[in-house]
Design a protein around this motif. Structure first.
Motif, PDB file in Angstrom:
ATOM      1  N   ASN A  20       0.577 -13.341 -14.098  1.00 38.42           N
ATOM      2  CA  ASN A  20      -0.599 -14.088 -13.645  1.00 38.42           C
ATOM      3  C   ASN A  20      -1.279 -13.387 -12.469  1.00 38.42           C
ATOM      4  O   ASN A  20      -2.499 -13.199 -12.465  1.00 38.42           O
ATOM      5  CB  ASN A  20      -0.198 -15.509 -13.263  1.00 38.42           C
ATOM      6  CG  ASN A  20      -1.388 -16.373 -12.897  1.00 38.42           C
ATOM      7  OD1 ASN A  20      -2.529 -16.054 -13.195  1.00 38.42           O
ATOM      8  ND2 ASN A  20      -1.119 -17.473 -12.237  1.00 38.42           N
ATOM      9  N   LEU A  21      -0.515 -12.985 -11.472  1.00 37.50           N
ATOM     10  CA  LEU A  21      -1.101 -12.380 -10.280  1.00 37.50           C
ATOM     11  C   LEU A  21      -1.680 -10.997 -10.561  1.00 37.50           C
ATOM     12  O   LEU A  21      -2.619 -10.571  -9.886  1.00 37.50           O
ATOM     13  CB  LEU A  21      -0.069 -12.318  -9.155  1.00 37.50           C
ATOM     14  CG  LEU A  21       0.456 -13.680  -8.686  1.00 37.50           C
ATOM     15  CD1 LEU A  21       1.473 -13.504  -7.575  1.00 37.50           C
ATOM     16  CD2 LEU A  21      -0.671 -14.598  -8.265  1.00 37.50           C
ATOM     17  N   ALA A  22      -1.137 -10.311 -11.534  1.00 35.17           N
ATOM     18  CA  ALA A  22      -1.678  -8.999 -11.912  1.00 35.17           C
ATOM     19  C   ALA A  22      -3.095  -9.123 -12.469  1.00 35.17           C
ATOM     20  O   ALA A  22      -3.828  -8.130 -12.513  1.00 35.17           O
ATOM     21  CB  ALA A  22      -0.764  -8.332 -12.929  1.00 35.17           C
ATOM     22  N   ASN A  23      -3.493 -10.324 -12.872  1.00 32.19           N
ATOM     23  CA  ASN A  23      -4.829 -10.546 -13.437  1.00 32.19           C
ATOM     24  C   ASN A  23      -5.881 -10.912 -12.395  1.00 32.19           C
ATOM     25  O   ASN A  23      -7.010 -11.236 -12.752  1.00 32.19           O
ATOM     26  CB  ASN A  23      -4.769 -11.645 -14.507  1.00 32.19           C
ATOM     27  CG  ASN A  23      -4.061 -11.162 -15.756  1.00 32.19           C
ATOM     28  OD1 ASN A  23      -4.198 -10.014 -16.141  1.00 32.19           O
ATOM     29  ND2 ASN A  23      -3.286 -12.039 -16.371  1.00 32.19           N
ATOM     30  N   ILE A  24      -5.539 -10.864 -11.116  1.00 31.73           N
ATOM     31  CA  ILE A  24      -6.547 -11.144 -10.082  1.00 31.73           C
ATOM     32  C   ILE A  24      -7.474  -9.939  -9.991  1.00 31.73           C
ATOM     33  O   ILE A  24      -7.017  -8.823  -9.735  1.00 31.73           O
ATOM     34  CB  ILE A  24      -5.901 -11.429  -8.712  1.00 31.73           C
ATOM     35  CG1 ILE A  24      -5.031 -12.680  -8.786  1.00 31.73           C
ATOM     36  CG2 ILE A  24      -6.977 -11.575  -7.634  1.00 31.73           C
ATOM     37  CD1 ILE A  24      -4.270 -12.983  -7.500  1.00 31.73           C
ATOM     38  N   PRO A  25      -8.769 -10.160 -10.204  1.00 39.29           N
ATOM     39  CA  PRO A  25      -9.711  -9.021 -10.127  1.00 39.29           C
ATOM     40  C   PRO A  25      -9.742  -8.442  -8.715  1.00 39.29           C
ATOM     41  O   PRO A  25      -9.732  -9.182  -7.728  1.00 39.29           O
ATOM     42  CB  PRO A  25     -11.064  -9.638 -10.482  1.00 39.29           C
ATOM     43  CG  PRO A  25     -10.765 -10.962 -11.089  1.00 39.29           C
ATOM     44  CD  PRO A  25      -9.438 -11.398 -10.563  1.00 39.29           C
ATOM     45  N   LEU A  29     -10.451  -9.316  -4.084  1.00 38.45           N
ATOM     46  CA  LEU A  29      -9.535  -8.863  -3.035  1.00 38.45           C
ATOM     47  C   LEU A  29     -10.138  -7.717  -2.227  1.00 38.45           C
ATOM     48  O   LEU A  29      -9.431  -6.835  -1.751  1.00 38.45           O
ATOM     49  CB  LEU A  29      -8.209  -8.412  -3.667  1.00 38.45           C
ATOM     50  CG  LEU A  29      -7.442  -9.486  -4.428  1.00 38.45           C
ATOM     51  CD1 LEU A  29      -6.304  -8.861  -5.226  1.00 38.45           C
ATOM     52  CD2 LEU A  29      -6.914 -10.534  -3.459  1.00 38.45           C
ATOM     53  N   ASP A  30     -11.463  -7.747  -2.073  1.00 42.66           N
ATOM     54  CA  ASP A  30     -12.164  -6.707  -1.309  1.00 42.66           C
ATOM     55  C   ASP A  30     -11.845  -5.308  -1.828  1.00 42.66           C
ATOM     56  O   ASP A  30     -11.700  -4.360  -1.059  1.00 42.66           O
ATOM     57  CB  ASP A  30     -11.834  -6.811   0.190  1.00 42.66           C
ATOM     58  CG  ASP A  30     -12.196  -8.170   0.762  1.00 42.66           C
ATOM     59  OD1 ASP A  30     -13.243  -8.720   0.355  1.00 42.66           O
ATOM     60  OD2 ASP A  30     -11.436  -8.690   1.603  1.00 42.66           O
TER      61      ASP A  30
END
Length: 184
Positions: A20-25, A29-30
């Motif tokens: 799930n966290l690997a899918n954060i664009p 995240l600057d």
């Protein structure tokens, strides 16, 4: 790169969290990426916290030997600027209150979690941490500048004692410094 420690004693939960966290664009995240460090036990997490500095720790509440509140409090004592998120499948109000008061968590996430809510909580926690660090940096600058001003003010007082009137400046109507011929 943001370093995130994920702690859960259930391997399937760790795998789901990592996915799930690997899918954060990175745009959220600057432009940075997440470097994820999974830990299957609180002891492993504490060892990692000795070896590495983290931006964020996400921990399960109920784990054998050390609960998530105590774990987050211990890591927070070692790394005061780390953001902390606690997760649990149990709605234990006392544990949540302890997590807020003792471990200073940023957010409590219930299990099962909503993927989007979890990702946004991580983004918000990292941004909040960045704001805290920037505020500390600016406060350090202000303290340094305040010290410089105090030294300058002390020097001005010393000069005024030795040479009364030396720090008094008269200006004309244009703002130019006015020098009286009697002063020469």
């Amino acid at each position: 790169m943001y370093r995130v420690l994920i702690v859960d004693d259930e391997p399937n939960i760790l795998t789901a969290l990592r996915r799930n966290l690997a899918n954060i664009p990175t745009s959220l995240l600057d432009g940075e990426r997440l470097e994820l460090y999974p830990a299957n036990s609180p002891e492993d997490a504490l060892q990692l916290a000795v070896e590495e500095n983290f931006d964020l720790v996400i921990s399960d509440l109920r784990m054998p030997r050390i609960n998530g509140v105590d774990l987050l409090a211990e890591i927070g004592a070692r790394q005061p600027n780390v953001a902390r998120i606690l997760m649990s499948g149990y709605a234990d109000l006392e544990a949540i209150v302890n997590a807020v008061n003792q471990a200073r968590i940023f957010r409590f996430i219930p299990k099962p979690w909503d993927d989007n809510d979890l990702r946004m909580a991580v983004v918000q926690a990292l941004h909040y941490r960045a704001i805290i660090i920037e505020n500390q940096r600016l406060a350090d600058i202000v303290r340094s500048q305040r010290g410089q001003l105090e030294r300058h003010e002390a020097e001005l007082r010393r000069l005024e004692r030795e040479h009364p009137g030396i720090t008094q400046i008269e200006r004309d109507e244009t703002g130019a410094i006015f020098i009286d011929e009697d002063d020469l």
